[in-house]
Each structure stands twice: as C-alpha cells, then as structure tokens.
Design a protein around this motif. Structure first.
Motif, short mmCIF file in Angstrom:
data_model
loop_
_atom_site.label_atom_id
_atom_site.label_comp_id
_atom_site.label_asym_id
_atom_site.label_seq_id
_atom_site.Cartn_x
_atom_site.Cartn_y
_atom_site.Cartn_z
N ILE A 160 0.84 -1.19 0.00
CA ILE A 160 0.00 0.00 0.00
C ILE A 160 0.87 1.25 0.00
CG2 ILE A 160 -0.25 0.45 2.47
CD1 ILE A 160 -3.30 0.48 1.95
N ARG A 161 0.41 2.29 -0.66
CA ARG A 161 1.17 3.53 -0.74
C ARG A 161 0.81 4.43 0.45
NH1 ARG A 161 -0.60 5.39 -5.43
NH2 ARG A 161 -2.12 6.82 -4.52
N GLY A 162 1.81 4.75 1.25
CA GLY A 162 1.57 5.62 2.39
C GLY A 162 2.83 5.77 3.22
N GLY A 163 2.96 6.90 3.89
CA GLY A 163 4.15 7.14 4.69
C GLY A 163 4.00 6.72 6.14
N VAL A 164 2.75 6.65 6.64
CA VAL A 164 2.48 6.27 8.02
C VAL A 164 1.38 5.21 8.00
CG1 VAL A 164 1.84 7.06 10.33
CG2 VAL A 164 2.96 8.65 8.74
N ILE A 165 1.70 4.00 8.44
CA ILE A 165 0.75 2.90 8.37
C ILE A 165 0.56 2.30 9.77
CG2 ILE A 165 0.25 0.63 7.38
CD1 ILE A 165 1.83 1.46 4.94
N TRP A 166 -0.69 2.26 10.19
CA TRP A 166 -1.02 1.67 11.49
C TRP A 166 -1.65 0.31 11.26
CZ3 TRP A 166 -2.32 6.85 10.45
CH2 TRP A 166 -1.66 7.81 11.23
N LEU A 167 -1.29 -0.65 12.07
CA LEU A 167 -1.92 -1.96 12.05
C LEU A 167 -2.77 -2.11 13.31
CD1 LEU A 167 1.05 -4.23 10.84
CD2 LEU A 167 -0.56 -2.86 9.49
N ASN A 168 -4.08 -2.26 13.10
CA ASN A 168 -5.06 -2.39 14.20
C ASN A 168 -5.06 -1.19 15.13
OD1 ASN A 168 -6.02 -5.03 13.41
ND2 ASN A 168 -4.04 -5.81 14.12
N ASP A 169 -4.89 -0.02 14.55
CA ASP A 169 -4.98 1.23 15.31
C ASP A 169 -4.98 2.37 14.30
OD1 ASP A 169 -5.09 3.03 17.48
OD2 ASP A 169 -3.83 1.69 18.67
N HIS A 170 -5.04 3.61 14.81
CA HIS A 170 -5.04 4.76 13.91
C HIS A 170 -4.68 6.02 14.70
CE1 HIS A 170 -6.43 6.16 9.84
NE2 HIS A 170 -6.30 7.32 10.46
N HIS A 171 -4.11 6.98 14.01
CA HIS A 171 -3.85 8.32 14.54
C HIS A 171 -2.75 8.38 15.59
CE1 HIS A 171 -6.26 11.57 13.00
NE2 HIS A 171 -7.38 10.89 13.07
N ARG A 172 -2.17 7.27 15.97
CA ARG A 172 -1.20 7.30 17.06
C ARG A 172 0.05 8.02 16.60
NH1 ARG A 172 -4.98 6.83 20.70
NH2 ARG A 172 -6.28 4.98 20.28
N ASN A 173 0.55 8.88 17.47
CA ASN A 173 1.68 9.75 17.13
C ASN A 173 2.61 9.82 18.32
OD1 ASN A 173 3.29 11.57 15.77
ND2 ASN A 173 1.78 13.23 15.76
N ASP A 174 3.89 9.94 18.05
CA ASP A 174 4.89 9.99 19.11
C ASP A 174 6.11 10.70 18.54
OD1 ASP A 174 5.61 8.36 21.89
OD2 ASP A 174 7.38 8.68 20.64
N PRO A 175 6.85 11.46 19.35
CA PRO A 175 8.03 12.14 18.81
C PRO A 175 9.07 11.20 18.24
CG PRO A 175 7.92 12.36 21.21
CD PRO A 175 6.61 11.82 20.76
N ARG A 176 9.03 9.90 18.61
CA ARG A 176 10.00 8.93 18.08
C ARG A 176 9.51 8.24 16.82
NH1 ARG A 176 10.09 6.51 24.04
NH2 ARG A 176 7.93 7.13 23.68
N SER A 177 8.26 8.45 16.44
CA SER A 177 7.69 7.78 15.27
C SER A 177 7.73 8.70 14.06
CB SER A 177 6.23 7.37 15.56
OG SER A 177 6.16 6.46 16.63
N VAL A 178 8.52 8.31 13.06
CA VAL A 178 8.69 9.15 11.88
C VAL A 178 7.36 9.34 11.17
CG1 VAL A 178 9.79 9.28 9.62
CG2 VAL A 178 11.11 8.55 11.59
N TRP A 179 7.13 10.55 10.67
CA TRP A 179 5.84 10.94 10.12
C TRP A 179 6.07 11.71 8.83
CZ3 TRP A 179 0.89 10.74 12.71
CH2 TRP A 179 -0.12 11.46 12.09
N GLY A 180 5.39 11.32 7.76
CA GLY A 180 5.48 12.04 6.50
C GLY A 180 4.91 11.22 5.38
N GLY A 181 4.65 11.87 4.23
CA GLY A 181 3.97 11.19 3.14
C GLY A 181 4.75 11.18 1.85
N VAL A 182 4.06 10.72 0.79
CA VAL A 182 4.63 10.65 -0.55
C VAL A 182 3.62 11.24 -1.52
CG1 VAL A 182 6.05 8.63 -0.03
CG2 VAL A 182 3.73 8.30 -0.92
N ARG A 183 4.09 11.49 -2.75
CA ARG A 183 3.27 12.04 -3.82
C ARG A 183 2.57 13.32 -3.36
NH1 ARG A 183 0.01 7.69 -7.22
NH2 ARG A 183 0.00 9.49 -8.65
N ASP A 184 1.27 13.46 -3.58
CA ASP A 184 0.59 14.71 -3.25
C ASP A 184 0.46 14.97 -1.76
OD1 ASP A 184 0.36 15.10 -5.93
OD2 ASP A 184 -1.83 15.15 -5.99
N SER A 185 0.88 14.01 -0.95
CA SER A 185 0.88 14.22 0.51
C SER A 185 2.18 14.82 1.01
CB SER A 185 0.62 12.89 1.23
OG SER A 185 -0.71 12.45 0.99
N GLY A 186 3.13 15.09 0.10
CA GLY A 186 4.33 15.82 0.48
C GLY A 186 5.58 14.97 0.54
#
Length: 504
Positions: free
Chosen positions: A440-466
């Motif tokens: 699947i195309r995506g920069g941040v992928i959660w398995l059995n969860d969503h929206h979770r964020n942490d300063p140690r978890s790299v965050w960013g996208g590809v294509r039109d998401s930046g």
C-alpha cells in the motif's frame, strides 16, 4: 501559570506580532479577524503582517542565531527542558484557547495537550547525542563529519493542530541550533503567539522564537526572504506546490506535510468491534479535520453489512454541541467555507448514487451554537472508486465505505488517487496485515490502530501528501547540514604540475 495565556483566552486580545523577545507593533493597523467556529462570533484580531514586519522578525532571528547556535547542545537542552516545563504548566489554558479558536471539544484538546511537552523534551534529548564520524581513507587522509544548524528557518503551521504541529517543527529546529520565524494559519493564529511568549518566559534568548501573523502575502514574504534557510510547511497540497516552487527557485530545502485521503482497510478476520471503534476515532476525531483522518473505508464483503450498520449507528450517537461542555464529543468544522464544502460533497455523493447511512439529521443545537459551523458525522456506503467522495479530501466528518473481495482488489482501491500519507489496516492475521502494508502507498501505516503519534515515530507522506519527515532523528537532521572536514596525514606534499601522478 502565565498571565500571557490568561490574557489571550479573553476575547479581543491583540498584543501585536512577536519577535525579538517581545510583542511588537506592526507596520500598519491592518488586522485579520479570528472567529469562534462554534458560534460564528468574532473572537479576536491579529495583525496582518507586511513584508517589512517579516524583515524585522527575520532580522531578530538572525541576530539571535549566533548565540543560540554556539551553545553546546547540553546547554540548549537545558533551555528547552525549561521551556517544556513552562508549556506544561500552561496546558489547561492553552487547551481552552485551542478549543475556542478551532472549535475542537475541550475534552479532546486536554488529551492532546497533555503530550505537547514530550516533543520539546525528546528533541532536546536526542540533540545531545548527535555525533559526528571519522574515517581513515585512501591516500593518507582522515575525513571527519559534524552537523551544523542552518540559520533562521520558517515554520508554516496549520489551523487544525496549532500547538501540536508547531512543537513538532519547533522542537527539532531549536534543538538543532536554528532560530525560527513562525507563520501560523490566519484561521488559528493565536496560540503560536502565546507559545513564543512562553519561550521567552522560559528563558530562551530573545529572537530565538518569533511569530508573524497574516494572510498568504505574509507567508509568501517569509518564504521568499533571503535569510530563511529552511521551510517546514503543514498545509494543503495546493499551498505546498506554491511554497515548493518558491523554495526551488531559491534552492532552499523543505519539508512538506500536505493533504491526504486516508484508506482504512478492514479485513474479514478483523476484530469487528475494535475496527468499528477505531474507525470511528480515525474518522471523526477533530471533526474529521486531520491530514490522516480515516476517510475511505475499504471493507471485506464478508463483514461489510455488519461494519456499515455498526459504524453508522455509532456515528449517529456522537454528541455535538458546546466545545467547552464535558458531554460534547465533537465540535464544528473550522469555518463557513469548510461547512459549505462538506455540504456540497454530501450532496454530490447522493447525486452520484452513494447511500447515506448516517448523518441525515440536522445538528439542531441551541443558540448561539445554532449559528456555528457544525456538520453531523456522515457515513456513505457503496461509494465507487471513480466518485468524488472516494478521491477528494473532504477535511470534515464525512466518510465513504466500499466493499472488496480479494487482497489485490483492496490494494488497488487503497492506492487509487494521488495521495499517500496515512493508512490503517485491521486484521487479526499479522502476516496478512504486514503483507498489505508492503503493497500500500503511504508514509504512516497503522496496524489495528489509527492516529497514534509519538516524537519517536517518523511521520510524512509521498506524492501529493508531500515529502520530508517529521519526528525522530530524520526531523532533527533535516534542520542541519552535515559538513565534511578532510585532514591530510601523509608526510610531505604533492605537486601535480611538477610531475606528481597523484590525483584525488
């Protein structure tokens, strides 16, 4: 708790711009009105900064850079930890301010704000451990590398998470030794001004954190300024293209965290109750106004009807109302324009043949909230991949559900369109979930969860998401340049034009 935070929660407070460690009078009296989206009433105004104001803020950042960048990372970390403490002390008032300006439920803002200091503390900590390297290389040389900050940098922040996204950027920028000029969205510009004042209160040197408020012309002046050496933007894809073009002309590096149309894949073996609860959170937290909001649900045929029935019932049970009330679960969208966009896309989805299964009733709120920009959580099923609701970002509490039969079909549906930021996959078969994540195309992928964020978890996208990354070591290093120093250790010297045959 700071008096600054108290002051800005009062309607009508306009202290001016913030640079060089103090509130400053802008060049002109032009202002931008800030509206409370829950009531559509004016809350306050902020200056509409001119290019001259931007010049002054960048000059303050440049003057502060020499001292701030020269500090040992251990000493910078002490400053930043104190800043984190001051921010933590002000979280209750910051949450109220964020709720007033963005319309998000206070309960939600309190939960998010509790984690804000972590980003500042994290970057302060890892910057102390950033080490250079050395290698003995061919020909009698030693190469050494070390990291240096860039200079004044521009942080362009959005209206949906004014403080969270600011600290994600600012924590990395300051820990790396840069100074910053912040240009917040004109829809939610107030809390960044407070954060700059809190930085000064915490003892950061004057000019390290500066804020210029204003509209697009203010942002354009900042991005084009010759003494801005990095641009970090969170915003829409259209704005991202414009900023990237300006940065490209100047050969300035950027991080772009842009739009998204997040797919949520629900497999036949998913924990159905967990997937419904997680899907509900992914779709409707922040009234669906996040770049990774669960927007299009791709659900296996075997559980499709049960999932649709379950999430529709839960969506219709969500409580809208006064964001300050304990019983309110979601608030309004940010503006009349956003409300109108949601209504238009709902009407188009109906015309396209999608079936509305939740959100048909009006919010029906008492005054003054009957004038606010509310949209009921809305769910459509049987949405086709060529329809607007499947492809385009709503940025509101409106979602689509589409069935699938095979993994190949699920991946094709999830990868349809031009975005590539967030994805979530729900399956009790971890091998299947991981297999899908690889396709699947995506920069941040959660398995059995969503929206979770942490300063140690790299965050960013590809294509039109930046492009580029927030969080983690990637973010810290993006705000620095890596310098190579080559030391000759071989005896004597070479003289090419006198007959030496050494080259390189």
């Amino acid at each position: 708790m700071s008096n600054i935070t108290d002051a800005f929660t009062q309607p009508g407070t306009n202290r001016g711009l913030y640079y060089d460690g103090a509130f400053q009078k802008p060049e002109t009296d032009a202002v931008i009105s800030v509206t409370n989206p829950a009531t559509a009433e004016g809350f306050t105004t902020v200056p509409d900064a001119t290019a001259t104001d931007v010049d002054a803020a960048v000059a303050a950042a440049r003057a502060a850079f020499a001292g701030w960048s020269a500090l040992d990372p251990i000493d910078r970390a002490r400053h930043l930890r104190r800043f984190a403490d001051v921010v933590g002390e002000n979280i209750p008032k910051l949450a109220i301010l964020e709720s007033i300006v963005t319309g998000r439920a206070l309960k939600e803002m309190n939960a998010q704000m509790a984690r804000i200091p972590e980003w500042i503390e994290y970057f302060a900590g890892i910057a102390m451990g950033l080490e250079g390297e050395s290698n003995i290389v061919k020909g009698g040389y030693v190469t050494m590398t070390h990291y240096e900050p860039l200079g004044p940098v521009a942080l362009l922040t959005p209206w949906n998470h004014p403080v969270l996204i600011l600290v994600k950027k600012m924590g990395a920028a300051l820990a790396a030794g840069n100074t910053c000029v912040v240009k917040p969205s004109e829809l939610a510009p107030v809390s960044p001004l407070v954060m700059a004042a809190l930085a000064t209160e915490a003892g950061l040197p004057d000019g390290v954190v500066n804020v210029v408020t204003g509209g697009p012309q203010t942002g354009a002046a900042l991005c084009a300024h010759p003494d801005i050496h990095y641009i970090d933007l969170t915003g829409g894809t259209t704005t991202g293209r414009k900023v990237a073009a300006v940065a490209g002309e100047r050969l300035v590096q950027t991080t772009m965290e842009l739009g998204g149309k997040t797919p949520v894949l629900v497999c036949q073996d998913a924990d159905l109750d967990g997937a419904i609860a997680g899907g509900l959170f992914s779709a409707f937290v922040a009234s669906g106004q996040t770049c990774v909001s669960g927007a299009r649900f791709i659900v296996h045929h075997d559980i499709y009807d049960a999932f649709v029935t379950g999430i529709a019932a839960r969506a219709d049970a969500i409580t809208l109302g006064d964001p300050m009330a304990d019983t309110t679960q979601i608030g309004p969208v940010i503006s009349k324009a956003s409300q109108d966009r949601c209504k238009r896309m709902i009407a188009t989805a109906k015309a396209d043949g999608a079936v509305q299964v939740a959100g048909a009733s009006d919010p029906n709120l008492p005054a003054p909230f009957d004038q606010g920009f509310y949209i009921r959580p809305t769910v459509f099923k049987d949405v086709q991949p060529e329809q607007e609701l499947f492809l385009e970002e709503v940025f509101g509490p409106v979602i689509s559900i589409t069935p699938f039969d095979t993994e190949e079909e699920a991946l094709a549906l999830a990868n349809t369109g031009t975005f590539g930021l967030g994805v979530s996959i729900w399956s009790r078969d971890i091998a299947r979930a991981h297999r899908l994540s690889l396709g699947i195309r995506g920069g941040v992928i959660w398995l059995n969860d969503h929206h979770r964020n942490d300063p140690r978890s790299v965050w960013g996208g590809v294509r039109d998401s930046g492009f580029g990354k927030e969080n983690g070591w990637d973010a810290l290093k993006a705000y620095m340049t890596k310098k190579s120093v080559i030391v000759r250790t071989a005896p004597g010297h070479d003289d090419w034009f006198a007959g030496s045959n050494r080259y390189g």
